[in-house]
Design an enzyme around this catalytic site. Sequence first.
Site, PDB file in Angstrom:
ATOM      1  N   ARG A  51      64.704  80.609  24.280  1.00 26.83           N
ATOM      2  CA  ARG A  51      64.078  79.107  25.116  1.00 26.83           C
ATOM      3  C   ARG A  51      64.304  79.380  26.601  1.00 26.83           C
ATOM      4  O   ARG A  51      63.422  78.860  26.950  1.00 26.83           O
ATOM      5  CB  ARG A  51      65.188  78.224  24.661  1.00 26.83           C
ATOM      6  CG  ARG A  51      65.386  77.095  25.129  1.00 26.83           C
ATOM      7  CD  ARG A  51      66.347  75.550  24.887  1.00 26.83           C
ATOM      8  NE  ARG A  51      66.854  75.924  23.857  1.00 26.83           N
ATOM      9  CZ  ARG A  51      68.953  76.622  24.010  1.00 26.83           C
ATOM     10  NH1 ARG A  51      68.707  76.559  25.344  1.00 26.83           N
ATOM     11  NH2 ARG A  51      69.212  76.309  23.313  1.00 26.83           N
ATOM     12  N   TYR A 108      47.580  57.878  33.376  1.00 24.79           N
ATOM     13  CA  TYR A 108      47.993  57.717  31.867  1.00 24.79           C
ATOM     14  C   TYR A 108      49.077  57.246  31.561  1.00 24.79           C
ATOM     15  O   TYR A 108      49.488  57.114  32.057  1.00 24.79           O
ATOM     16  CB  TYR A 108      48.917  59.054  31.719  1.00 24.79           C
ATOM     17  CG  TYR A 108      48.039  59.840  30.187  1.00 24.79           C
ATOM     18  CD1 TYR A 108      47.700  59.013  29.361  1.00 24.79           C
ATOM     19  CD2 TYR A 108      49.003  60.004  29.945  1.00 24.79           C
ATOM     20  CE1 TYR A 108      47.889  59.477  28.376  1.00 24.79           C
ATOM     21  CE2 TYR A 108      49.617  60.659  28.405  1.00 24.79           C
ATOM     22  CZ  TYR A 108      48.321  59.958  27.550  1.00 24.79           C
ATOM     23  OH  TYR A 108      48.803  59.998  26.556  1.00 24.79           O
ATOM     24  N   ASP A 179      49.959  65.139  40.090  1.00 19.72           N
ATOM     25  CA  ASP A 179      49.377  64.780  38.900  1.00 19.72           C
ATOM     26  C   ASP A 179      48.192  65.722  39.244  1.00 19.72           C
ATOM     27  O   ASP A 179      47.159  64.981  38.848  1.00 19.72           O
ATOM     28  CB  ASP A 179      49.862  64.011  38.098  1.00 19.72           C
ATOM     29  CG  ASP A 179      48.965  64.322  35.870  1.00 19.72           C
ATOM     30  OD1 ASP A 179      48.078  64.916  36.266  1.00 19.72           O
ATOM     31  OD2 ASP A 179      49.782  63.913  35.376  1.00 19.72           O
ATOM     32  N   LYS A 204      44.310  69.870  28.840  1.00 23.41           N
ATOM     33  CA  LYS A 204      42.727  69.468  29.856  1.00 23.41           C
ATOM     34  C   LYS A 204      41.910  70.986  30.423  1.00 23.41           C
ATOM     35  O   LYS A 204      42.225  71.818  29.360  1.00 23.41           O
ATOM     36  CB  LYS A 204      43.735  67.986  30.724  1.00 23.41           C
ATOM     37  CG  LYS A 204      44.141  67.064  30.037  1.00 23.41           C
ATOM     38  CD  LYS A 204      43.671  66.581  28.647  1.00 23.41           C
ATOM     39  CE  LYS A 204      44.801  65.778  28.240  1.00 23.41           C
ATOM     40  NZ  LYS A 204      46.385  65.397  28.307  1.00 23.41           N
TER      41      LYS A 204
HETATM   42  O1  P1T Z   1      48.601  64.815  26.863  1.00 23.20           O
HETATM   43  P1  P1T Z   1      49.226  65.326  27.617  1.00 23.20           P
HETATM   44  O2  P1T Z   1      49.243  66.600  27.621  1.00 23.20           O
HETATM   45  O3  P1T Z   1      51.197  65.171  27.315  1.00 23.20           O
HETATM   46  O4  P1T Z   1      49.520  65.316  28.959  1.00 23.20           O
HETATM   47  C1  P1T Z   1      50.219  63.891  29.682  1.00 23.20           C
HETATM   48  C2  P1T Z   1      48.973  63.483  31.210  1.00 23.20           C
HETATM   49  C3  P1T Z   1      48.929  63.589  31.394  1.00 23.20           C
HETATM   50  N1  P1T Z   1      48.125  63.721  32.925  1.00 23.20           N
HETATM   51  C4  P1T Z   1      47.832  63.111  32.468  1.00 23.20           C
HETATM   52  C5  P1T Z   1      46.762  62.991  34.373  1.00 23.20           C
HETATM   53  C6  P1T Z   1      46.394  62.827  31.290  1.00 23.20           C
HETATM   54  O5  P1T Z   1      45.142  62.393  31.215  1.00 23.20           O
HETATM   55  C7  P1T Z   1      47.797  63.521  30.261  1.00 23.20           C
HETATM   56  C8  P1T Z   1      47.154  62.668  29.061  1.00 23.20           C
HETATM   57  N2  P1T Z   1      46.155  62.256  28.798  1.00 23.20           N
HETATM   58  C9  P1T Z   1      45.827  61.751  27.524  1.00 23.20           C
HETATM   59  C10 P1T Z   1      45.569  62.831  26.632  1.00 23.20           C
HETATM   60  C11 P1T Z   1      43.626  61.137  27.858  1.00 23.20           C
HETATM   61  O6  P1T Z   1      42.991  61.149  27.199  1.00 23.20           O
HETATM   62  O7  P1T Z   1      43.751  60.274  29.156  1.00 23.20           O
END
Ligand code: P1T
Length: 392
Positions: A51, A108, A179, A204
């Site tokens: 961890r 998001y 972000d 992403k």
């Molecule tokens: O899904 P995750 O890895 O937990 O990420 C969250 C997140 C954070 N910041 C941005 C700008 C994001 O677009 C996302 C996740 N977004 C999607 C799943 C979407 O389809 O927009």
Amino acid sequence: MKGSSHRFETLAIHGGQSPEPTTGAVSPPVFQTSTYAQSGVAKHSGYEYARTHNPTREKLEAAVASLEGADLSEPTFATAYASGCAATSAIQHLLDAGDRVVSGDDIYGGTWRLFTKVFARQGIRYDFVDLSHVDPADAIPEGTRLVWMETPTNPLLKVADIAAIAARARQVGAMLVVDNTFATPVFQRPLSLGAHAVVHSTTKYINGHADVVGGVVATADAGLDERLRFVRNSVGNQPGPWDCWLTLRGLKTLPLRMERHQANARALVDWLEAHPRVGRVFYPMADSHPQVEVARRQMSGFGGMISFELDADLDTSVRFVEACGVFTIAESLGGVESLIELPAVMTHASMTPEARRATGIADGLVRLSVGIEHVDDLIADLDQAIGAAFSA
Ligand code: P1T
């Protein structure tokens, strides 16, 4: 990771990487272990429990740190997490009850849910403002502890001036976190514009192959990195080594992939803007974008995210999305394959209808994540789907 004179494409392959010392393996081993043998009681080589430390995870962290810090002469650091939301949470865990956060309004939907439904209940106050339209001095009052922004935003692709917001945040003693998931360090490096930290959903573009969920926080502030490591070790929201390995493999082609995402998206924007059935098109580098000047000043390009409205009701938009064949209906973005979705009922359904309306997210807004397929196939797919939706 210390600042390097190497170009970005070279850093994407070599940043923070070196062959594994025992065997010389060029690709880092997946250290699939939960614990490490100690030579005596409390005697270990720095690796005690997974961890806290994992060598595969450290390779990914060094790579992302080198990319986000590519313009800086000082060292940069990164901590990896089990998801983008876990990375976002790690920053919120640095706050105390009573703290005030100013957040961009167009974010998001899952981040909005995390702020309003989880951390607000612990006494943190979130105010949502359109950071692309307000004077930072008005938007960020004295006493603000954290400024949270996406730029370009999800899903409306609004652009806010990172350097101006960073200057105001620093004036009032607030931390600015950007972000950077949509822009990626290929096109935008917020640390060099004054942000204290950058967050990514590595799910992403950074990973880019729609096969891992992950997140990361990068910073040039060693003390902040230290506090994040403490939080991660305490909370336990770290990613597994396989996911880190896959993400690191994906990352090596990030600059190449972003070039194609960008080229395809630009062709699609031109095509959409000329289409009689298409209304407003949102793309940060398009001449039609309201903040195109700021976008061109702080980004060297942009990738495959496009949002647009059809001149039609919601049912027609649904028919259009469902008629697509090459574009897959799915949440998420940034992978090699093209995706299509309706934010109001998919990625941003966790926002209240009032919050969506206040932000400007129309029910029929369509969001594309343009992949790296041949652009003619993508245009043909949208063309036939628009035809099918309007002839029904
Ligand atoms: O899904 P995750 O890895 O937990 O990420 C969250 C997140 C954070 N910041 C941005 C700008 C994001 O677009 C996302 C996740 N977004 C999607 C799943 C979407 O389809 O927009």
